[in-house]
Write a protein that holds these residues in place. Structure first.
Motif, PDB file in Angstrom:
ATOM      1  N   GLY A  87      75.685 -26.278  30.879  1.00  0.00           N
ATOM      2  CA  GLY A  87      75.349 -26.058  32.281  1.00  0.00           C
ATOM      3  C   GLY A  87      75.338 -24.618  32.711  1.00  0.00           C
ATOM      4  O   GLY A  87      75.171 -24.331  33.908  1.00  0.00           O
ATOM      5  N   ILE A  88      75.508 -23.678  31.787  1.00  0.00           N
ATOM      6  CA  ILE A  88      75.507 -22.258  32.140  1.00  0.00           C
ATOM      7  C   ILE A  88      74.073 -21.761  32.321  1.00  0.00           C
ATOM      8  O   ILE A  88      73.776 -20.999  33.243  1.00  0.00           O
ATOM      9  N   PHE A  89      73.174 -22.204  31.415  1.00  0.00           N
ATOM     10  CA  PHE A  89      71.756 -21.865  31.514  1.00  0.00           C
ATOM     11  C   PHE A  89      70.981 -23.088  31.979  1.00  0.00           C
ATOM     12  O   PHE A  89      71.415 -24.231  31.791  1.00  0.00           O
ATOM     13  N   GLU A  90      69.825 -22.843  32.584  1.00  0.00           N
ATOM     14  CA  GLU A  90      68.926 -23.921  32.964  1.00  0.00           C
ATOM     15  C   GLU A  90      67.813 -24.035  31.927  1.00  0.00           C
ATOM     16  O   GLU A  90      67.363 -23.038  31.372  1.00  0.00           O
ATOM     17  N   ALA A  91      67.364 -25.259  31.692  1.00  0.00           N
ATOM     18  CA  ALA A  91      66.270 -25.499  30.752  1.00  0.00           C
ATOM     19  C   ALA A  91      64.960 -25.534  31.533  1.00  0.00           C
ATOM     20  O   ALA A  91      64.711 -26.487  32.288  1.00  0.00           O
ATOM     21  N   HIS A  92      64.137 -24.514  31.366  1.00  0.00           N
ATOM     22  CA  HIS A  92      62.864 -24.440  32.086  1.00  0.00           C
ATOM     23  C   HIS A  92      61.711 -24.989  31.253  1.00  0.00           C
ATOM     24  O   HIS A  92      60.777 -25.575  31.797  1.00  0.00           O
ATOM     25  N   ASP A  93      61.776 -24.782  29.934  1.00  0.00           N
ATOM     26  CA  ASP A  93      60.719 -25.269  29.055  1.00  0.00           C
ATOM     27  C   ASP A  93      60.737 -26.798  29.016  1.00  0.00           C
ATOM     28  O   ASP A  93      61.794 -27.424  28.918  1.00  0.00           O
ATOM     29  N   GLU A  94      59.541 -27.402  29.098  1.00  0.00           N
ATOM     30  CA  GLU A  94      59.447 -28.866  29.129  1.00  0.00           C
ATOM     31  C   GLU A  94      60.042 -29.498  27.874  1.00  0.00           C
ATOM     32  O   GLU A  94      60.745 -30.505  27.940  1.00  0.00           O
ATOM     33  N   SER A  95      59.770 -28.889  26.708  1.00  0.00           N
ATOM     34  CA  SER A  95      60.303 -29.416  25.455  1.00  0.00           C
ATOM     35  C   SER A  95      61.821 -29.346  25.426  1.00  0.00           C
ATOM     36  O   SER A  95      62.496 -30.305  25.025  1.00  0.00           O
ATOM     37  N   MET A  96      62.377 -28.214  25.878  1.00  0.00           N
ATOM     38  CA  MET A  96      63.835 -28.058  25.898  1.00  0.00           C
ATOM     39  C   MET A  96      64.472 -29.019  26.884  1.00  0.00           C
ATOM     40  O   MET A  96      65.577 -29.520  26.665  1.00  0.00           O
ATOM     41  N   GLN A  97      63.786 -29.312  27.972  1.00  0.00           N
ATOM     42  CA  GLN A  97      64.303 -30.270  28.950  1.00  0.00           C
ATOM     43  C   GLN A  97      64.422 -31.664  28.340  1.00  0.00           C
ATOM     44  O   GLN A  97      65.405 -32.380  28.576  1.00  0.00           O
ATOM     45  N   LYS A  98      63.419 -32.021  27.517  1.00  0.00           N
ATOM     46  CA  LYS A  98      63.459 -33.336  26.868  1.00  0.00           C
ATOM     47  C   LYS A  98      64.595 -33.410  25.850  1.00  0.00           C
ATOM     48  O   LYS A  98      65.301 -34.405  25.762  1.00  0.00           O
ATOM     49  N   TYR A  99      64.753 -32.322  25.069  1.00  0.00           N
ATOM     50  CA  TYR A  99      65.839 -32.305  24.088  1.00  0.00           C
ATOM     51  C   TYR A  99      67.194 -32.363  24.787  1.00  0.00           C
ATOM     52  O   TYR A  99      68.109 -33.062  24.339  1.00  0.00           O
ATOM     53  N   LEU A 100      67.336 -31.627  25.864  1.00  0.00           N
ATOM     54  CA  LEU A 100      68.594 -31.616  26.606  1.00  0.00           C
ATOM     55  C   LEU A 100      68.925 -33.014  27.147  1.00  0.00           C
ATOM     56  O   LEU A 100      70.068 -33.481  27.045  1.00  0.00           O
ATOM     57  N   LYS A 101      67.916 -33.679  27.688  1.00  0.00           N
ATOM     58  CA  LYS A 101      68.127 -35.038  28.203  1.00  0.00           C
ATOM     59  C   LYS A 101      68.535 -35.985  27.088  1.00  0.00           C
ATOM     60  O   LYS A 101      69.429 -36.827  27.260  1.00  0.00           O
ATOM     61  N   LEU A 102      67.882 -35.843  25.914  1.00  0.00           N
ATOM     62  CA  LEU A 102      68.202 -36.702  24.770  1.00  0.00           C
ATOM     63  C   LEU A 102      69.632 -36.480  24.307  1.00  0.00           C
ATOM     64  O   LEU A 102      70.371 -37.438  24.045  1.00  0.00           O
ATOM     65  N   VAL A 103      70.052 -35.209  24.218  1.00  0.00           N
ATOM     66  CA  VAL A 103      71.422 -34.899  23.791  1.00  0.00           C
ATOM     67  C   VAL A 103      72.427 -35.423  24.809  1.00  0.00           C
ATOM     68  O   VAL A 103      73.482 -35.957  24.446  1.00  0.00           O
ATOM     69  N   GLN A 104      72.122 -35.288  26.078  1.00  0.00           N
ATOM     70  CA  GLN A 104      73.031 -35.782  27.119  1.00  0.00           C
ATOM     71  C   GLN A 104      73.191 -37.301  27.039  1.00  0.00           C
ATOM     72  O   GLN A 104      74.286 -37.832  27.262  1.00  0.00           O
ATOM     73  N   GLU A 105      72.102 -38.008  26.711  1.00  0.00           N
ATOM     74  CA  GLU A 105      72.173 -39.462  26.556  1.00  0.00           C
ATOM     75  C   GLU A 105      73.025 -39.839  25.349  1.00  0.00           C
ATOM     76  O   GLU A 105      73.861 -40.747  25.418  1.00  0.00           O
ATOM     77  N   LEU A 106      72.810 -39.126  24.226  1.00  0.00           N
ATOM     78  CA  LEU A 106      73.587 -39.411  23.016  1.00  0.00           C
ATOM     79  C   LEU A 106      75.053 -39.074  23.205  1.00  0.00           C
ATOM     80  O   LEU A 106      75.930 -39.720  22.628  1.00  0.00           O
TER      81      LEU A 106
END
Length: 240
Positions: free
Chosen positions: A27-46
């Motif tokens: 939560g220190i950095f924000e994910a602006h790239d669409e691909s990184m946003q998807k990876y971040l969401k996937l990791v958060q779900e896992l």
């Protein structure tokens, strides 16, 4: 994370040399790239599947071993005495629906009588077949509806029906670096990967017989033995 989840790990600490990845998850950095946003969401779900999960960033100089392992897929080390298995991920997980099952038991096969006996104690009506099932059953284990063959010197092997076996044989024979190795090597790799089928060697030979590349490049002496069915002394059939 997928492997740890499969192994039922409850507490997981991940070390990465990417400051961006670690700080985006924390939560220190924000994910602006669409691909990184998807990876971040996937990791958060896992991460929800673990009691404790954390990602920590370490400098690349302190992460040399992991960095070397990450590059093994693109490098060759002929002096290595032990084999190192590398999983090749051909499709991004963010581009799939993540509803997949590598092995589906959807047909009656050699496993069906064993599973029925382990589940309900049901035996075939034929007395000879029933006796065979009783003799075989002690070396098998049924866990969460999945049949395994017990192993005393290694992990239990997941049992495959003929359709599943053919699919995995083709993947190993034609898909993994397209090695087109011989039947003994292919069967050995499949068992090391954790799968078992009583007709594995015969099934591998059948797949090699149908492989056009192996037909073109196999040594003629070995190929004659393969066609005649005398495969005991064959080495390196179909190495292209």
């Amino acid at each position: 994370m997928r492997v740890a989840k499969y192994l039922e790990v409850k507490e997981l600490s991940v070390y990465v040399d990417s400051q961006l990845v670690a700080n985006q998850f924390n939560g220190i950095f924000e994910a602006h790239d669409e691909s990184m946003q998807k990876y971040l969401k996937l990791v958060q779900e896992l991460a929800l599947d673990f009691d404790i999960f954390q990602i920590m960033q370490v400098s690349r100089t302190l992460n040399k071993k992991a960095d070397a392992l990450s590059k093994l897929a693109a490098l060759t080390f002929s002096h290595f005495k032990r084999e190192i298995w590398v999983e090749e991920v051909k499709v991004k997980f963010i581009d799939t629906d993540r509803v997949s099952a590598a092995v589906e038991e959807d047909e009656r096969s050699w496993m069906t009588p064993i599973v029925e006996f382990l589940n309900t104690g049901t035996l075939p009506l034929d007395s000879t077949e029933a006796r065979k099932i009783k003799m075989k059953t002690p070396i098998y284990l049924l866990d969460k509806g999945i049949l395994y063959r017990k192993s005393f010197l290694g992990p239990h092997l997941r049992c495959l029906n003929p359709t599943q076996a053919e699919s995995i044989i083709r993947e190993v024979h034609e898909g993994m670096c397209t090695l087109h190795s011989g039947h003994k090597i292919v069967a050995s790799i499949i068992m090391r990967l954790g799968y078992y089928c009583p007709s594995m060697y015969r099934d591998v030979v059948e797949v090699i017989r149908k492989c056009r590349s192996c037909q073109l490049h196999a040594q003629m002496g070995n190929w004659d033995q393969l066609k005649s069915g005398t495969t005991d002394n064959i080495r390196g059939i179909g190495i292209c």
